[in-house]
Design a protein around this motif. Sequence first.
Motif, short mmCIF file in Angstrom:
data_model
loop_
_atom_site.label_atom_id
_atom_site.label_comp_id
_atom_site.label_asym_id
_atom_site.label_seq_id
_atom_site.Cartn_x
_atom_site.Cartn_y
_atom_site.Cartn_z
N ALA A 182 -4.06 5.79 0.36
CA ALA A 182 -4.43 4.72 1.04
C ALA A 182 -5.75 4.14 0.80
CB ALA A 182 -4.23 4.97 2.53
N ARG A 183 -5.77 2.52 0.48
CA ARG A 183 -6.74 1.72 0.64
C ARG A 183 -6.87 0.58 1.39
NH1 ARG A 183 -7.85 0.37 -5.65
NH2 ARG A 183 -9.73 -0.37 -4.58
N GLY A 184 -7.96 0.33 1.95
CA GLY A 184 -8.08 -0.87 2.77
C GLY A 184 -9.45 -1.13 3.38
N LYS A 185 -9.33 -2.05 4.26
CA LYS A 185 -10.84 -2.35 4.87
C LYS A 185 -10.91 -2.39 6.41
CE LYS A 185 -11.54 -5.76 0.98
NZ LYS A 185 -11.96 -6.99 0.65
N ASN A 186 -12.06 -2.06 6.92
CA ASN A 186 -12.16 -2.15 8.31
C ASN A 186 -11.31 -1.54 9.26
OD1 ASN A 186 -14.20 -4.13 8.05
ND2 ASN A 186 -12.51 -5.76 7.93
N VAL A 189 -5.16 -0.33 6.65
CA VAL A 189 -4.58 0.08 5.32
C VAL A 189 -3.88 -1.22 4.51
CG1 VAL A 189 -2.92 1.50 4.23
CG2 VAL A 189 -4.04 2.44 5.95
N GLU A 190 -4.30 -1.42 3.36
CA GLU A 190 -3.67 -2.64 2.46
C GLU A 190 -2.88 -2.23 1.55
OE1 GLU A 190 -6.79 -4.91 1.16
OE2 GLU A 190 -7.37 -5.54 3.35
N ASN A 191 -3.03 -1.09 0.94
CA ASN A 191 -2.26 -0.49 -0.08
C ASN A 191 -2.01 1.05 0.12
OD1 ASN A 191 -2.31 -2.90 -2.22
ND2 ASN A 191 -4.23 -2.52 -1.58
N VAL A 192 -0.80 1.36 -0.25
CA VAL A 192 -0.60 2.79 0.01
C VAL A 192 0.34 3.36 -1.30
CG1 VAL A 192 0.94 4.65 1.23
CG2 VAL A 192 -0.35 2.76 2.58
N MET A 193 -0.20 4.44 -1.73
CA MET A 193 0.54 5.01 -3.03
C MET A 193 1.10 6.45 -2.39
SD MET A 193 -0.39 6.11 -6.97
CE MET A 193 -1.58 7.18 -6.54
N LEU A 194 2.53 6.93 -2.38
CA LEU A 194 2.89 8.08 -2.14
C LEU A 194 3.29 8.75 -3.44
CD1 LEU A 194 5.26 6.99 0.88
CD2 LEU A 194 2.84 7.95 1.02
N CYS A 195 2.51 10.03 -3.72
CA CYS A 195 2.96 10.64 -4.75
C CYS A 195 3.56 12.11 -4.44
CB CYS A 195 1.49 11.07 -5.32
SG CYS A 195 1.53 12.19 -7.13
N ASN A 196 4.72 12.41 -4.99
CA ASN A 196 5.38 13.45 -4.94
C ASN A 196 4.62 14.67 -5.49
OD1 ASN A 196 7.38 15.50 -4.52
ND2 ASN A 196 9.09 14.47 -5.67
N ALA A 197 4.20 15.67 -4.95
CA ALA A 197 3.45 16.84 -5.64
C ALA A 197 4.14 17.84 -5.85
CB ALA A 197 2.44 17.11 -4.69
N HIS A 198 5.63 17.69 -5.86
CA HIS A 198 6.51 18.84 -6.04
C HIS A 198 7.47 18.55 -7.06
CE1 HIS A 198 9.48 22.08 -4.89
NE2 HIS A 198 8.41 22.76 -4.45
N PHE A 205 12.53 10.30 4.02
CA PHE A 205 11.38 10.65 4.89
C PHE A 205 10.99 9.28 5.36
CE2 PHE A 205 9.31 10.51 0.92
CZ PHE A 205 8.07 9.81 1.26
N GLU A 206 10.25 9.36 6.57
CA GLU A 206 9.83 8.34 7.47
C GLU A 206 8.10 8.42 7.06
OE1 GLU A 206 10.90 8.11 11.42
OE2 GLU A 206 12.97 7.89 11.06
N VAL A 207 7.68 7.04 7.06
CA VAL A 207 6.12 7.10 6.93
C VAL A 207 5.62 6.09 8.02
CG1 VAL A 207 4.31 6.43 5.39
CG2 VAL A 207 6.34 7.33 4.52
N GLU A 208 4.74 6.63 8.60
CA GLU A 208 4.05 5.73 9.69
C GLU A 208 2.60 5.48 9.14
OE1 GLU A 208 1.73 6.33 14.08
OE2 GLU A 208 3.29 7.72 13.67
N ILE A 209 2.40 4.00 9.28
CA ILE A 209 1.28 3.58 8.67
C ILE A 209 0.45 2.55 9.65
CG2 ILE A 209 0.17 1.99 6.64
CD1 ILE A 209 2.83 2.68 4.89
N ILE A 210 -0.83 2.85 9.80
CA ILE A 210 -1.70 1.92 10.60
C ILE A 210 -2.24 0.87 9.87
CG2 ILE A 210 -3.74 1.86 12.00
CD1 ILE A 210 -3.42 4.72 13.00
N SER A 211 -1.67 -0.58 10.21
CA SER A 211 -1.98 -1.55 9.18
C SER A 211 -1.64 -2.75 10.06
CB SER A 211 -1.51 -1.62 7.94
OG SER A 211 -1.64 -2.60 7.11
#
Length: 220
Positions: A182-186, A189-198, A205-211
């Motif tokens: 996640a990248r952002g300011k203050n 979050v402004e940008n999110v990349m989800l990487c499958n590590a499997h 699946f569900e994703v909760e983002i504070i932004s």
Amino acid sequence: VTANLDTATCAIVLGEQWNQYTDDMVEKILSKNVITDGKGIAVLNKRGFRDKTCGEVEKTFHNGVVEYFHDNPLNGEFSGKIRYASMDIYYEGDAYLLNPDSDAEVVTSLKTNVKTETTDHGPAMIKKEFNDGRKFIADGYLMPCQAQTASKRTQMINIFRWLSEDTLPVVIEKSIKVVPYARGKNGMVENVMLCNAHFDPTEKFEVEIISDKDFCFIEK
């Protein structure tokens, strides 16, 4: 995860990793909210940072125990329940029983259940909020494999919500090997990349983002 301690709300340092840092660097880390394990609290106390932690190591325990979840907000719906913990300890190493400060809270304990008799061995996870607002938590045997159980996963999410002042940027509502970047300011979050590590597909699946931004997900 951020590598910039100046902007991080909390730090995760385990075991002998503390010995990679100078005293000044440890002081800086401990000025933040911190989570460590039993070995970590032993290292910190030995190096003279006892006033910055919330207890001491009582002894180590090797196997044959269950983890009891005390009535604590960090345990959520699993408060008052137990989890079989022997295999975690067996595969990953010793569990550290902790002797908490009088003003520290006990989150979990280790117990032995033999038929109808239960032996309480002592605290395994303790936490403390200092007068200056700094938070410190020590888990006697912090293991990555625990995240695969619903009780520990719920507990760990609550721990990081507590440490991060409820600003955890991304929460994935499923026990899968997906790494969020996640990248952002203050704190937003402004940008999110989800990487499958499997090797296997994640399925839905569900994703909760504070932004304060609207998000559009692009599936690859």
